[in-house]
Design an enzyme around this catalytic site. Structure first.
Site, PDB file in Angstrom:
ATOM      1  N   CYS A 247      -3.410   2.991  -5.370  1.00  0.00           N
ATOM      2  CA  CYS A 247      -2.584   2.435  -4.295  1.00  0.00           C
ATOM      3  C   CYS A 247      -2.067   1.041  -4.661  1.00  0.00           C
ATOM      4  O   CYS A 247      -2.853   0.193  -5.063  1.00  0.00           O
ATOM      5  CB  CYS A 247      -3.421   2.371  -3.018  1.00  0.00           C
ATOM      6  SG  CYS A 247      -2.600   1.639  -1.600  1.00  0.00           S
TER       7      CYS A 247
ATOM      8  N   HIS B 153       0.843  -1.193   0.000  1.00  0.00           N
ATOM      9  CA  HIS B 153       0.000   0.000   0.000  1.00  0.00           C
ATOM     10  C   HIS B 153       0.876   1.239   0.000  1.00  0.00           C
ATOM     11  O   HIS B 153       2.073   1.157   0.260  1.00  0.00           O
ATOM     12  CB  HIS B 153      -0.860   0.043   1.278  1.00  0.00           C
ATOM     13  CG  HIS B 153      -1.753  -1.120   1.438  1.00  0.00           C
ATOM     14  ND1 HIS B 153      -3.049  -1.116   0.993  1.00  0.00           N
ATOM     15  CD2 HIS B 153      -1.543  -2.334   1.997  1.00  0.00           C
ATOM     16  CE1 HIS B 153      -3.606  -2.290   1.274  1.00  0.00           C
ATOM     17  NE2 HIS B 153      -2.708  -3.043   1.879  1.00  0.00           N
TER      18      HIS B 153
ATOM     19  N   TYR C 121      -2.496  -1.457   8.867  1.00  0.00           N
ATOM     20  CA  TYR C 121      -1.308  -2.095   8.304  1.00  0.00           C
ATOM     21  C   TYR C 121      -0.492  -2.811   9.380  1.00  0.00           C
ATOM     22  O   TYR C 121      -0.471  -2.403  10.531  1.00  0.00           O
ATOM     23  CB  TYR C 121      -0.395  -1.054   7.634  1.00  0.00           C
ATOM     24  CG  TYR C 121      -1.108  -0.132   6.692  1.00  0.00           C
ATOM     25  CD1 TYR C 121      -1.716  -0.609   5.525  1.00  0.00           C
ATOM     26  CD2 TYR C 121      -1.185   1.236   6.955  1.00  0.00           C
ATOM     27  CE1 TYR C 121      -2.364   0.248   4.662  1.00  0.00           C
ATOM     28  CE2 TYR C 121      -1.833   2.100   6.089  1.00  0.00           C
ATOM     29  CZ  TYR C 121      -2.432   1.599   4.945  1.00  0.00           C
ATOM     30  OH  TYR C 121      -3.077   2.446   4.085  1.00  0.00           O
TER      31      TYR C 121
ATOM     32  N   HIS D 163      -2.541  -3.195  -3.491  1.00  0.00           N
ATOM     33  CA  HIS D 163      -3.945  -2.896  -3.217  1.00  0.00           C
ATOM     34  C   HIS D 163      -4.724  -2.761  -4.526  1.00  0.00           C
ATOM     35  O   HIS D 163      -5.866  -3.201  -4.631  1.00  0.00           O
ATOM     36  CB  HIS D 163      -4.019  -1.607  -2.392  1.00  0.00           C
ATOM     37  CG  HIS D 163      -5.355  -1.319  -1.811  1.00  0.00           C
ATOM     38  ND1 HIS D 163      -5.571  -0.245  -1.001  1.00  0.00           N
ATOM     39  CD2 HIS D 163      -6.546  -1.934  -1.916  1.00  0.00           C
ATOM     40  CE1 HIS D 163      -6.836  -0.214  -0.632  1.00  0.00           C
ATOM     41  NE2 HIS D 163      -7.457  -1.232  -1.185  1.00  0.00           N
TER      42      HIS D 163
ATOM     43  N   LYS E  45      -8.152   1.302  -7.445  1.00  0.00           N
ATOM     44  CA  LYS E  45      -7.410   2.356  -6.758  1.00  0.00           C
ATOM     45  C   LYS E  45      -6.021   2.454  -7.357  1.00  0.00           C
ATOM     46  O   LYS E  45      -5.524   1.499  -7.937  1.00  0.00           O
ATOM     47  CB  LYS E  45      -7.260   2.020  -5.268  1.00  0.00           C
ATOM     48  CG  LYS E  45      -8.570   1.945  -4.517  1.00  0.00           C
ATOM     49  CD  LYS E  45      -8.320   1.628  -3.066  1.00  0.00           C
ATOM     50  CE  LYS E  45      -9.601   1.632  -2.296  1.00  0.00           C
ATOM     51  NZ  LYS E  45      -9.847   2.838  -1.560  1.00  0.00           N
TER      52      LYS E  45
END
Length: 152
Positions: A139, A17, A53, A131, A137
Site C-alpha cells: 500500500c 493509501h 482516512y 503507507h 506493505k
C-alpha cells in the site's frame, strides 16, 4: 494551519493509501456508497470509531471526505497524529514498486495531485509519503516520492 485532536497536533504530512479493491469494485455506484462501505470495514471489522482516512479518491477522480481533517486518522499505526490519510480506490494485488499507472487511473493521478495542492494551501505540509514508507506493505501500490518527483 490544520490542527488535529484536543492536543491540537499540527498537520505536516499527507500519507497515501490504496483500498486494495479491484478496478471494477462497486462500479457505477456513487462514491458516497463506496466511502460508506470502507467506513463499515473500519468500524465493524476493525472496531474503529470511524473511517480511518480523511479523503477517498474514486477511479474517475471524484474525491469524497472521510474523517474530518481536524480529527486524528486511523491509517498508519504510529503515524496518525499530524497526518492526513488519502485513499485511492483500486490497488488490488499491487506491489510496492509498481508504476502508478498499473493500478490507478489518470483521473486519480490528477485528483490526488490537486488534493495535495489544496491541503498544502491549508497547512504546512513538509512531506507526502506512502503507507509503505512506514510499514512492510505494498500500500499504496507505488513509491509515492518517486512518482511525485517523476510527474512534476
Amino acid at each position: 494551519m490544520i490542527f488535529q485532536g484536543t492536543a491540537r497536533y499540527p498537520v505536516t504530512e499527507i500519507i497515501l493509501h490504496c483500498a486494495d479493491t479491484r478496478p471494477e469494485w462497486m462500479a457505477g455506484r456513487p462514491l458516497t456508497e463506496k466511502v460508506t462501505e470502507i467506513r463499515r470495514w473500519h468500524v465493524r471489522q476493525r472496531g474503529w470509531r470511524d473511517i480511518g482516512y480523511h479523503w477517498v479518491i474514486d477511479r474517475d477522480g471524484a474525491v469524497a471526505p472521510g474523517r474530518p481533517e481536524t480529527e486524528i486518522g486511523a491509517h498508519v499505526e504510529g503515524h496518525n497524529r499530524g497526518t492526513i490519510g488519502v485513499c485511492l480506490l483500486g490497488g488490488y494485488g499491487a506491489s510496492a514498486d509498481d508504476p502508478f499507472e498499473k493500478n490507478f487511473t489518470p483521473a486519480q493521478a490528477a485528483a490526488v495531485k490537486r488534493l495535495i495542492g489544496e491541503i498544502k494551501g491549508s497547512t504546512a505540509i513538509r512531506q507526502v509519503s506512502g503507507h509503505n514508507d512506514y510499514a512492510a506493505k505494498a500500500c499504496p501500490g507505488f513509491r509515492v516520492v518517486a512518482w511525485l518527483c517523476a510527474t512534476r
